[in-house]
Design an enzyme around this catalytic site. Structure first.
Site, PDB file in Angstrom:
ATOM      1  N   ASP A  45      56.999  48.168  47.210  1.00 20.73           N
ATOM      2  CA  ASP A  45      55.992  49.152  46.795  1.00 20.73           C
ATOM      3  C   ASP A  45      56.330  49.776  45.437  1.00 20.73           C
ATOM      4  OD1 ASP A  45      58.152  50.709  47.533  1.00 20.73           O
ATOM      5  OD2 ASP A  45      57.058  51.974  48.942  1.00 20.73           O
ATOM      6  N   SER A  51       8.626  39.818  25.666  1.00 22.64           N
ATOM      7  CA  SER A  51       9.125  40.885  26.552  1.00 22.64           C
ATOM      8  C   SER A  51       8.478  40.834  27.931  1.00 22.64           C
ATOM      9  CB  SER A  51       8.810  42.249  25.929  1.00 22.64           C
ATOM     10  OG  SER A  51       9.490  42.352  24.706  1.00 22.64           O
ATOM     11  N   ARG A 102      51.440  55.786  55.375  1.00 21.55           N
ATOM     12  CA  ARG A 102      51.012  56.904  54.534  1.00 21.55           C
ATOM     13  C   ARG A 102      49.862  56.536  53.582  1.00 21.55           C
ATOM     14  NH1 ARG A 102      57.029  58.240  52.617  1.00 21.55           N
ATOM     15  NH2 ARG A 102      57.236  56.080  53.293  1.00 21.55           N
ATOM     16  N   LYS A 113      25.065  36.897  34.445  1.00 14.79           N
ATOM     17  CA  LYS A 113      25.953  36.366  35.494  1.00 14.79           C
ATOM     18  C   LYS A 113      25.994  34.857  35.418  1.00 14.79           C
ATOM     19  CE  LYS A 113      25.151  34.588  39.227  1.00 14.79           C
ATOM     20  NZ  LYS A 113      24.525  34.127  40.468  1.00 14.79           N
ATOM     21  N   ASN A 173      15.679  33.892  21.318  1.00 11.01           N
ATOM     22  CA  ASN A 173      15.563  35.337  21.427  1.00 11.01           C
ATOM     23  C   ASN A 173      15.006  35.685  22.807  1.00 11.01           C
ATOM     24  OD1 ASN A 173      15.390  38.011  19.675  1.00 11.01           O
ATOM     25  ND2 ASN A 173      13.640  37.921  21.081  1.00 11.01           N
ATOM     26  N   ALA A 192      57.459  44.212  54.385  1.00 10.31           N
ATOM     27  CA  ALA A 192      57.009  44.014  55.759  1.00 10.31           C
ATOM     28  C   ALA A 192      56.445  45.278  56.398  1.00 10.31           C
ATOM     29  CB  ALA A 192      58.172  43.506  56.596  1.00 10.31           C
TER      30      ALA A 192
END
Ligand code: UD1
Ligand code: CA
Length: 433
Positions: A104, A380, A17, A327, A352, A12
């Site tokens: 922690d 390409s 720090r 992605k 390819n 809690a």
């Protein structure tokens, strides 16, 4: 066995720090919030786990509920009863023995907690001896007995020299909690209710307090971002050692980062400088140096050097070479050797992908798919404007921008401005200057 002990995790506090807008217990170690690691270890030894929350309580609870569905959340009245003792006010544990953990301490494991299960005493408290005790409560031992714990901020010069510190884990009998938590006061430097004051009260009443020596490797508390980095290194060592023991080859493992949740199967090699995150599965594959793989599946493939698989990529029997970004795409039996962006795509066997191929999947508003069939030769420096379907056995000429939405089976697609050469242009141009 799991119904022998109740566990209370104190989560809690503000964690000032850490100097962060994020609640301390939500800072991550190896890809998961600190508190996740503690709850995971706790569930191995108990089925009565309570987490005390207050600071950012909704966010802490929401994140933990995305991982676990069997945790009790207890809200601390942190305005009126701040401190680790205040956190214990509304607790009603089920079992006679109650293990209290700080939120922690992400490095604890079920094994490391065994001592608290096996020892019998009214209070078992954890101690370690540190060269640098900075930040911890000092354990004052006299006549070979623990007398009290003094917090750093309340300690005298002499007490600051003490190197035996409170690791912050305790096992109490339920009676001890019921008797002493209501008696805690906050007349100290931080005006907080310290759980640690239970020790001196119990000592005064002649209760049996058993100190348990623990190691920093498992019981390190995280108070600052420096602590966070140190704990991360320890956790990474653990994760990588586990996988190397399970048969993964790692070259210069100190340079490799692997999150908890990553799985390896079969013979895998991870070269230096790789980062593998999320729920990634890697099976019988080589990940070459400097590659980043996020939340993806890689089977019987080689990836990199310097490749980037972003989330939801599924790569099988495929070669991904340098400077290729993938992605949310499925590639099976594909070669994409150099310098490409393949996003929102499905690419089939024997195809390819030439150097410099880009799937143009985003028009500034929406994302679109590119579907490429079997045995396609993409020359390409090609731009594939999505949405686009390229059927099997297609040839795309180098330098093309494919805008047609569909290229039929067996065709050649070519889009180039006609080339011309102007004889002696060079000499004329530079002669003028
Ligand atoms: C605490 C101990 C200290 C010990 C150290 C070990 C006390 C008074 N001190 O100090 O003796 O050496 O742990 O790591 O217990 N928390 C709450 N509510 C609060 C305050 C804190 O739930 O009002 C939680 C925090 O979220 C955290 C844990 O309690 O997970 C420990 O709090 P923290 O402020 O880090 O205590 P330390 O100062 O480290
Ligand atoms: Ca702490």
């Amino acid at each position: 066995m799991k119904d022998k002990i109740s566990i209370i995790i104190l989560a809690a506090g503000k964690g000032s720090r850490m100097k962060s807008p994020k609640a301390k217990v939500l800072h991550s170690i190896s890809g998961k919030p600190m508190l996740y690691h503690i709850i995971k270890a706790s569930r191995e030894i108990s089925n009565d786990i309570s987490v005390v929350i207050a600071h950012q309580k909704e966010e802490v609870q929401k994140q933990m509920e995305s991982f676990f569905d069997d945790i009790n959340f207890v809200v601390q009245d942190a305005d009126n009863f701040p401190g680790t003792g205040g956190a214990m006010k509304n607790i009603a544990p089920k079992n006679e023995k109650v293990l209290v953990l700080n939120g922690d301490m992400p490095l604890i494991t079920a094994d490391a907690l065994q001592g608290f299960l096996e020892t019998q005493a009214d209070i078992i408290m954890s101690i370690f001896d540190l060269q640098n005790p900075d930040g911890y409560g000092r354990v004052i031992i006299e006549d070979a007995q623990v007398q009290r714990i003094v917090e750093q901020k309340d300690a005298s010069e002499d007490e600051l020299e003490v190197t035996s510190v409170n690791a912050g884990i305790y096992a109490f009998s339920k009676d001890v909690i019921e008797k002493y938590i209501p008696l805690l006061e906050n007349n100290n430097a931080q005006k907080e209710f310290y759980l640690t004051d239970v020790i001196s009260m119990a000592r005064a009443d002649g209760l049996n307090i058993a100190p348990l020596l623990v190691d920093e490797e498992h019981f390190k508390g995280i108070n600052s971002k420096l602590d966070l980095a140190v704990a991360e290194e320890i956790m990474q060592d653990k994760i990588k050692s586990f996988w190397m023991n399970a048969g993964v080859i790692m070259q210069l493992p100190a340079t490799v980062y692997i999150e908890e949740g990553v799985l390896f199967e079969g013979e895998c090699i991870v070269e230096n400088g790789c980062r593998i995150t999320g729920n990634t599965l890697i099976q019988n594959s080589i990940i070459k140096s400097g590659s980043v793989i996020e939340e993806s599946i890689v089977k019987n493939s080689d990836v990199g050097p310097l490749a980037h698989l972003r989330p939801a990529s599924h790569i099988e029997d495929t070669h991904i070479g340098n400077f290729v970004e993938v992605k949310k795409s499925t590639l099976k039996g594909v070669k994409a050797g150099h310098l490409s962006y393949l996003g929102d795509s499905i690419i089939d066997e024997g195809t390819n992908i030439g150097a410099g191929t880009i799937t143009c999947n985003y028009d500034g508003i929406k994302k679109y798919q590119t579907i490429i069939g079997k045995n396609v030769f993409v020359g390409s420096d090609t731009q594939l404007i999505a949405p686009l379907t390229i059927e099997d056995d297609v040839m795309i000429a180098a330098g093309s921008t494919v805008t047609s939405g569909k290229v039929e089976k067996g065709s050649l697609a070519i889009s180039r401005t006609k080339m011309k050469t102007i004889k002696d242009f060079y000499y004329k141009f530079f002669a003028k200057k």
